[in-house]
Enzyme design. Structure first.
Site: not given
Ligand code: VGL
Ligand code: ZN
Length: 197
Positions: A9, A47, A49, A53, A82, A106, A151
């Site tokens: 990410d 990430d 979404h 979401h 985000h 994901k 993550c």
């Molecule tokens: C993440 C919060 C929400 C991450 C992703 O990449 O750690 N954290 N979505």
């Molecule tokens: Zn996320």
């Protein structure tokens, strides 16, 4: 042993100026780029979404970012909007080398979040990454990226549970650190048999 680098990410929304900025998030880009040549395979996660979401606080009346909620699969932190599919925030940091072998997305199902690159937050819905790695003969993983305590943490613990030999290069990760979540992530990773460097 075939050894893959799993880059978690490294996206604009997790870097300074982004919607869910991780302090120092952009500092991981150069070290990660420099590490890539040392691995047999490079896999990046993104990430990803849909708008609205269920992990977004804006989808829950009366909730603010970083509040908790109860989902059918358990407790869930609510985040600022985000990494919405197709937006600049969801794009990889422009300095990141993205010439790796696979990009795995994901968090694309509205009703369920996915921190781990292996399983969604119900801990049962697979992303398919396990099969990809195992069919390629990859048994050893080094994880880097964002965020250490979400993550990266959940991906590392799942990978260890699935039998991979897992190392997290902490120098190439940065954390959000909500309520000591970095300390508890480090404990959980060590307890799962993950090597932290
Ligand atoms: C993440 C919060 C929400 C991450 C992703 O990449 O750690 N954290 N979505
Ligand atoms: Zn996320």
């Amino acid at each position: 042993m075939t050894h893959a680098l799993l880059v978690i990410d490294v996206q604009n929304d997790f870097c300074p100026g982004g919607a869910l900025a991780v302090p120092g998030g952009d500092e991981v880009v150069d070290p990660i780029n420099a590490m890539m040549q040392d691995f047999d395979a490079v896999i990046l996660t993104q990430d990803w979404h849909p708008a609205g979401h269920s992990s977004f606080a804006s989808s829950h009346a009366g909730k603010s970012p970083y509040d908790m909620t109860e989902m059918p699969y358990g407790p869930q932190v609510l985040w600022p909007d985000h990494c919405v599919q197709g937006t600049n925030g969801a794009a990889f940091h422009s300095g990141l080398r993205i010439d790796g072998d696979l990009i795995i997305r994901k968090g694309f199902r509205s009703a369920i979040d996915s921190y781990s690159a292996f399983f969604e937050n119900d801990q049962t819905t697979p992303t398919g990454l396990e099969g990809y790695l195992k069919t390629r003969g990859i048994r050893k993983l080094t994880l880097v990226g964002l965020a250490t305590d979400f993550c990266v943490h959940f991906s590392a613990v799942d990978a260890a549970r699935l039998g991979f030999d897992v190392t997290v290069r902490m120098d190439a990760c940065r954390a959000i650190d909500l309520d000591e979540s970095l300390a508890s992530a480090e404990l959980a990773m060590r307890a799962a048999g993950v090597t932290l460097i």
